[in-house]
Design a protein around this motif. Sequence first.
Motif, PDB file in Angstrom:
ATOM      1  N   THR A 168       0.815  -1.211   0.000  1.00  0.00           N
ATOM      2  CA  THR A 168       0.000   0.000   0.000  1.00  0.00           C
ATOM      3  C   THR A 168       0.853   1.268   0.000  1.00  0.00           C
ATOM      4  O   THR A 168       0.334   2.364  -0.204  1.00  0.00           O
ATOM      5  N   ASN A 169       2.155   1.113   0.221  1.00  0.00           N
ATOM      6  CA  ASN A 169       3.065   2.258   0.250  1.00  0.00           C
ATOM      7  C   ASN A 169       4.000   2.204  -0.960  1.00  0.00           C
ATOM      8  O   ASN A 169       4.922   1.397  -1.017  1.00  0.00           O
ATOM      9  N   ARG A 170       3.758   3.071  -1.931  1.00  0.00           N
ATOM     10  CA  ARG A 170       4.569   3.086  -3.156  1.00  0.00           C
ATOM     11  C   ARG A 170       6.023   3.455  -2.887  1.00  0.00           C
ATOM     12  O   ARG A 170       6.904   3.171  -3.696  1.00  0.00           O
ATOM     13  N   MET A 171       6.264   4.093  -1.775  1.00  0.00           N
ATOM     14  CA  MET A 171       7.617   4.574  -1.483  1.00  0.00           C
ATOM     15  C   MET A 171       8.630   3.438  -1.329  1.00  0.00           C
ATOM     16  O   MET A 171       9.826   3.655  -1.487  1.00  0.00           O
ATOM     17  N   VAL A 172       8.154   2.218  -1.029  1.00  0.00           N
ATOM     18  CA  VAL A 172       9.096   1.105  -0.865  1.00  0.00           C
ATOM     19  C   VAL A 172       9.782   0.753  -2.190  1.00  0.00           C
ATOM     20  O   VAL A 172      10.833   0.103  -2.196  1.00  0.00           O
ATOM     21  N   SER A 173       9.187   1.191  -3.288  1.00  0.00           N
ATOM     22  CA  SER A 173       9.785   0.896  -4.609  1.00  0.00           C
ATOM     23  C   SER A 173      10.627   2.053  -5.135  1.00  0.00           C
ATOM     24  O   SER A 173      11.236   1.945  -6.206  1.00  0.00           O
ATOM     25  N   TYR A 174      10.684   3.167  -4.387  1.00  0.00           N
ATOM     26  CA  TYR A 174      11.469   4.317  -4.832  1.00  0.00           C
ATOM     27  C   TYR A 174      12.941   4.089  -4.529  1.00  0.00           C
ATOM     28  O   TYR A 174      13.322   3.816  -3.387  1.00  0.00           O
ATOM     29  N   SER A 175      13.781   4.238  -5.532  1.00  0.00           N
ATOM     30  CA  SER A 175      15.221   4.027  -5.340  1.00  0.00           C
ATOM     31  C   SER A 175      15.843   5.110  -4.456  1.00  0.00           C
ATOM     32  O   SER A 175      16.926   4.931  -3.905  1.00  0.00           O
ATOM     33  N   THR A 176      15.130   6.231  -4.311  1.00  0.00           N
ATOM     34  CA  THR A 176      15.660   7.337  -3.515  1.00  0.00           C
ATOM     35  C   THR A 176      15.425   7.144  -2.012  1.00  0.00           C
ATOM     36  O   THR A 176      15.937   7.913  -1.200  1.00  0.00           O
ATOM     37  N   TRP A 177      14.645   6.127  -1.670  1.00  0.00           N
ATOM     38  CA  TRP A 177      14.354   5.860  -0.261  1.00  0.00           C
ATOM     39  C   TRP A 177      14.929   4.508   0.152  1.00  0.00           C
ATOM     40  O   TRP A 177      14.910   3.550  -0.618  1.00  0.00           O
ATOM     41  N   ASP A 178      15.427   4.452   1.385  1.00  0.00           N
ATOM     42  CA  ASP A 178      15.891   3.189   1.966  1.00  0.00           C
ATOM     43  C   ASP A 178      15.042   2.918   3.203  1.00  0.00           C
ATOM     44  O   ASP A 178      15.427   3.217   4.335  1.00  0.00           O
ATOM     45  N   ILE A 179      13.847   2.351   2.961  1.00  0.00           N
ATOM     46  CA  ILE A 179      12.860   2.135   4.032  1.00  0.00           C
ATOM     47  C   ILE A 179      13.036   0.732   4.613  1.00  0.00           C
ATOM     48  O   ILE A 179      13.015  -0.256   3.889  1.00  0.00           O
ATOM     49  N   THR A 180      13.189   0.653   5.917  1.00  0.00           N
ATOM     50  CA  THR A 180      13.420  -0.637   6.578  1.00  0.00           C
ATOM     51  C   THR A 180      12.182  -1.181   7.275  1.00  0.00           C
ATOM     52  O   THR A 180      12.133  -2.365   7.616  1.00  0.00           O
ATOM     53  N   LEU A 181      11.178  -0.331   7.490  1.00  0.00           N
ATOM     54  CA  LEU A 181       9.909  -0.759   8.108  1.00  0.00           C
ATOM     55  C   LEU A 181       8.881   0.315   7.818  1.00  0.00           C
ATOM     56  O   LEU A 181       9.194   1.505   7.845  1.00  0.00           O
ATOM     57  N   GLN A 182       7.636  -0.107   7.531  1.00  0.00           N
ATOM     58  CA  GLN A 182       6.610   0.894   7.254  1.00  0.00           C
ATOM     59  C   GLN A 182       5.215   0.321   7.445  1.00  0.00           C
ATOM     60  O   GLN A 182       5.005  -0.885   7.412  1.00  0.00           O
ATOM     61  N   LYS A 183       4.237   1.209   7.598  1.00  0.00           N
ATOM     62  CA  LYS A 183       2.817   0.828   7.590  1.00  0.00           C
ATOM     63  C   LYS A 183       1.991   2.064   7.275  1.00  0.00           C
ATOM     64  O   LYS A 183       2.248   3.145   7.806  1.00  0.00           O
ATOM     65  N   THR A 184       1.012   1.882   6.404  1.00  0.00           N
ATOM     66  CA  THR A 184       0.082   2.956   6.067  1.00  0.00           C
ATOM     67  C   THR A 184      -1.270   2.679   6.714  1.00  0.00           C
ATOM     68  O   THR A 184      -1.540   1.567   7.170  1.00  0.00           O
ATOM     69  N   GLY A 185      -2.134   3.697   6.715  1.00  0.00           N
ATOM     70  CA  GLY A 185      -3.470   3.510   7.259  1.00  0.00           C
ATOM     71  C   GLY A 185      -4.422   4.585   6.773  1.00  0.00           C
ATOM     72  O   GLY A 185      -4.004   5.710   6.492  1.00  0.00           O
ATOM     73  N   TYR A 186      -5.702   4.208   6.671  1.00  0.00           N
ATOM     74  CA  TYR A 186      -6.713   5.203   6.325  1.00  0.00           C
ATOM     75  C   TYR A 186      -8.111   4.731   6.727  1.00  0.00           C
ATOM     76  O   TYR A 186      -8.521   3.615   6.426  1.00  0.00           O
ATOM     77  N   ILE A 187      -8.808   5.580   7.437  1.00  0.00           N
ATOM     78  CA  ILE A 187     -10.266   5.565   7.579  1.00  0.00           C
ATOM     79  C   ILE A 187     -10.658   7.042   7.633  1.00  0.00           C
ATOM     80  O   ILE A 187      -9.809   7.906   7.863  1.00  0.00           O
ATOM     81  N   ALA A 188     -11.917   7.342   7.427  1.00  0.00           N
ATOM     82  CA  ALA A 188     -12.338   8.746   7.360  1.00  0.00           C
ATOM     83  C   ALA A 188     -11.969   9.519   8.621  1.00  0.00           C
ATOM     84  O   ALA A 188     -11.522  10.667   8.552  1.00  0.00           O
ATOM     85  N   GLU A 189     -12.160   8.888   9.783  1.00  0.00           N
ATOM     86  CA  GLU A 189     -11.898   9.576  11.054  1.00  0.00           C
ATOM     87  C   GLU A 189     -10.411   9.833  11.288  1.00  0.00           C
ATOM     88  O   GLU A 189     -10.040  10.757  12.023  1.00  0.00           O
ATOM     89  N   ALA A 190      -9.558   9.008  10.696  1.00  0.00           N
ATOM     90  CA  ALA A 190      -8.111   9.113  10.931  1.00  0.00           C
ATOM     91  C   ALA A 190      -7.381   9.898   9.859  1.00  0.00           C
ATOM     92  O   ALA A 190      -6.286  10.417  10.101  1.00  0.00           O
ATOM     93  N   GLY A 191      -7.967  10.004   8.668  1.00  0.00           N
ATOM     94  CA  GLY A 191      -7.242  10.609   7.561  1.00  0.00           C
ATOM     95  C   GLY A 191      -6.153   9.661   7.072  1.00  0.00           C
ATOM     96  O   GLY A 191      -6.133   8.485   7.429  1.00  0.00           O
TER      97      GLY A 191
END
Length: 352
Positions: free
Chosen positions: A274-297
């Motif tokens: 769900t996070n496109r940034m893990v495929s960006y060569s400019t980022w070195d992401i070692t752990l991530q999580k996304t989230g969305y509901i209306a109340e949380a944005g």
Amino acid sequence: MASLIGNDVYAKANETTSAKKKKVLKKTVAAKRAGSKKQTIKNRRASTRQATRTKRIVKRAAHSRKLIAAKRASYAKQGGRRKAISPAIHFGTDPSDLRSDAAYIYDVQNSQSLYSKDADEALPIASLTKLMTALIVLEGRQDMNEVLEVTRDDIDTIKHTSSRLPIGAKLSRSDMLHIALMSSENRAASALGRHYPGGLPAFVNAMNGMAKLLGMESTHFVEPTGLSPQNVASARDLSKLVIAAQAHPLIRQYSTHRNHVVNIGNRVLQYRNTNRMVSYSTWDITLQKTGYIAEAGRCLIMQADIQGRPIIMVFLGSEGKFSRTADASTMRHWLEKTRLPQLADATVATQS
């Protein structure tokens, strides 16, 4: 005559014994009832305390949202409406450009806070919840090869969202964890919670227990998927969760995979991150999580290596589909140009 007397004595003895047994039985039943009543009262009090605590946390989260809404209104009066962010992901170099309601940046290496914006406000966290779900599964040392089945109990009755996992689908606990972390699969997260020893109630108790153990003071969970807006935490609290979660290689691995394939018997399902940034060569992401509901944005938590330093970023309540990604880019460029060079200079000065 002697026989009749003997029988009479024997009958009286039986009556006495029977009366004693009845008396003992009566006392035992009374004691059990009293104990049961006492336990019922205790359970009711515990439920009342839990309900009161939940209402307090939800009320506090609602209050935080009102405060943030007031800040947005003030911003609108002063500078007008913010421009929408395009898929090209334009970013700024000033933290004041952030679209997120709350943000927190933390330098893991130096155990130092680098930036904070309403970081102690308890807000709904949506699917960021699944990071705690994964932590409880792995800390519980459950069999990752055990096959779990999706049932009607896993259907979303909160937001009524759909799922690609049909009722009756069977996957290993490892696959369930993989797609819950990487692709935010809600039925997978629900199944993980249900198959915990003691069921879903025990799992939620374990989540709140772990939050308390980690010092997440503004955090409260009611279920393992994040669909409920009653799952709340502060940005600062979530940085503590990231620190605990990154100690598990599977969480780091599964959350940053670009895609994963699962076989549910009659067909194969392809899941993407769900996070496109893990495929960006400019980022070195070692752990991530996304989230969305209306109340949380739009929400995002991640740990990334920036200029050789492990940096935790937390963004809550972001506006627009691409805004949380833009906020991450903004903070990264600000860190690279301003904050991290200052830290490097301070380290050199200290060593000299």
